[in-house]
Design a protein around this motif. Structure first.
Motif, PDB file in Angstrom:
ATOM      1  N   LYS A  46    -135.001  40.136 -47.122  1.00 34.15           N
ATOM      2  CA  LYS A  46    -134.284  40.881 -48.259  1.00 34.15           C
ATOM      3  C   LYS A  46    -133.191  41.649 -47.759  1.00 34.15           C
ATOM      4  O   LYS A  46    -133.256  42.171 -46.679  1.00 34.15           O
ATOM      5  CB  LYS A  46    -135.331  41.678 -49.103  1.00 34.15           C
ATOM      6  N   GLN A  47    -132.183  41.868 -48.528  1.00 36.35           N
ATOM      7  CA  GLN A  47    -130.906  42.565 -47.972  1.00 36.35           C
ATOM      8  C   GLN A  47    -131.110  43.887 -48.617  1.00 36.35           C
ATOM      9  O   GLN A  47    -131.086  44.123 -49.765  1.00 36.35           O
ATOM     10  CB  GLN A  47    -129.557  41.818 -48.438  1.00 36.35           C
ATOM     11  N   GLU A 176    -137.186  46.864 -52.660  1.00 30.81           N
ATOM     12  CA  GLU A 176    -136.913  46.994 -54.199  1.00 30.81           C
ATOM     13  C   GLU A 176    -138.244  46.738 -54.639  1.00 30.81           C
ATOM     14  O   GLU A 176    -138.996  45.769 -54.570  1.00 30.81           O
ATOM     15  CB  GLU A 176    -135.760  46.445 -54.566  1.00 30.81           C
ATOM     16  N   GLY A 177    -138.536  47.643 -55.771  1.00 32.50           N
ATOM     17  CA  GLY A 177    -139.725  47.367 -56.342  1.00 32.50           C
ATOM     18  C   GLY A 177    -141.159  47.825 -55.969  1.00 32.50           C
ATOM     19  O   GLY A 177    -142.232  48.003 -56.793  1.00 32.50           O
ATOM     20  N   GLU A 178    -141.150  48.495 -54.852  1.00 33.72           N
ATOM     21  CA  GLU A 178    -142.219  48.860 -54.171  1.00 33.72           C
ATOM     22  C   GLU A 178    -142.635  50.181 -54.704  1.00 33.72           C
ATOM     23  O   GLU A 178    -141.496  51.075 -54.957  1.00 33.72           O
ATOM     24  CB  GLU A 178    -142.327  48.795 -52.608  1.00 33.72           C
ATOM     25  N   ASN A 179    -143.983  50.737 -54.574  1.00 29.64           N
ATOM     26  CA  ASN A 179    -144.231  52.339 -54.844  1.00 29.64           C
ATOM     27  C   ASN A 179    -145.031  52.779 -53.890  1.00 29.64           C
ATOM     28  O   ASN A 179    -145.559  52.058 -53.051  1.00 29.64           O
ATOM     29  CB  ASN A 179    -144.705  52.519 -56.321  1.00 29.64           C
ATOM     30  N   LEU A 209    -139.265  53.183 -56.119  1.00 28.07           N
ATOM     31  CA  LEU A 209    -138.652  53.645 -55.125  1.00 28.07           C
ATOM     32  C   LEU A 209    -137.452  53.006 -54.900  1.00 28.07           C
ATOM     33  O   LEU A 209    -137.298  51.964 -55.418  1.00 28.07           O
ATOM     34  CB  LEU A 209    -139.363  53.615 -54.069  1.00 28.07           C
ATOM     35  N   ARG A 210    -136.415  53.410 -54.224  1.00 24.26           N
ATOM     36  CA  ARG A 210    -135.055  52.692 -53.976  1.00 24.26           C
ATOM     37  C   ARG A 210    -135.224  51.812 -52.757  1.00 24.26           C
ATOM     38  O   ARG A 210    -135.897  52.371 -51.835  1.00 24.26           O
ATOM     39  CB  ARG A 210    -134.100  53.779 -53.691  1.00 24.26           C
ATOM     40  N   GLY A 211    -134.744  50.733 -53.025  1.00 23.20           N
ATOM     41  CA  GLY A 211    -134.835  49.668 -51.902  1.00 23.20           C
ATOM     42  C   GLY A 211    -134.068  50.194 -50.861  1.00 23.20           C
ATOM     43  O   GLY A 211    -132.837  50.850 -51.086  1.00 23.20           O
TER      44      GLY A 211
END
Length: 224
Positions: A46-47, A176-179, A209-211
């Motif tokens: 992932k970038q 991106e998308g993790e919490n 959270l922000r990636g």
């Protein structure tokens, strides 16, 4: 001295303490010409949002795989006491492949060959190729290609992975998308330490959270 022939012993538990009752180990007729160990590491490509290139972020180390071929020869040239191909295949299947009702799964398998070479595993693939036949079509010789994955009991695996210790500081890159509950569960095997992480990093939210964000997961204090 090590074992002369490779042997596969069935076990009814992942701790490899109890051989499966009523099933004999399977000893090969001819040792494999070669064995192949497969090891790999997987990464996320992932970038990050603030970068033009992807980063190789470590994700996991899958279990080691062991692959080998065995020859079952029922012509009588190798072993005159083992002339029944159907029985040979069935005996091997019973050890490594057949579903066992008492444990609700196929056996765990310990592979032994040579001095100190022991591999605790579960079967992944079992492919049979018949290569010689009687005039009536009955098979006399078969090549069986086997693939096993290393098996480590969950409790033993947790002890082996020291990264899960709550008294160690961890530096975590957020995707991106993790919490925070997810990340807490990934690091410590429980989602319930996310509040301490949020407080330590001065976060006012723990979801979405922000990636690319970098967080410190501090040593935590377990409740008594």
């Amino acid at each position: 001295m090590g074992l002369k022939y490779l042997k596969m012993t069935p076990y009814s538990d992942g701790s490899f303490m109890n051989p499966t009752a009523g099933i004999n180990p399977y000893t090969v007729m001819i040792n494999p010409k070669s064995i192949k160990w497969n090891r790999k590491i997987t990464y996320s490509n992932k970038q990050p949002l603030d970068s033009s290139t992807s980063s190789q972020k470590y994700r996991s180390t899958p279990s080691i795989e062991l692959n080998f071929d065995i020859i079952i020869d029922c012509t009588g040239v190798v072993d005159r006491s083992r002339l029944d191909m159907i029985k040979e295949i069935k005996d091997l299947e019973t050890v490594v492949y057949t579903y066992q009702g008492k444990i609700h799964r196929p056996n765990y398998v310990r592979i032994q060959w040579g001095q100190g070479q022991i591999f605790d595993s579960v079967l992944k693939t079992f492919n049979t190729e018949y290569t010689l036949f009687k005039p009536n079509g009955d098979p006399l010789r078969a090549k069986v290609s086997l693939s096993f994955g290393e098996y480590i009991a969950p409790k033993k695996a947790k002890k082996k992975e020291k990264k899960t210790s709550p008294d160690i500081t961890h530096l975590v890159d957020v995707e991106e998308g993790e919490n925070l509950p997810q990340l807490s569960n990934k690091i410590w095997d429980t989602p319930y330490y996310y509040v301490q992480v949020a407080q330590y990093n001065d976060l006012n939210k723990f979801r979405n959270l922000r990636g690319g964000l970098e967080l410190i997961f501090p040593p935590i204090i377990k409740p008594e």
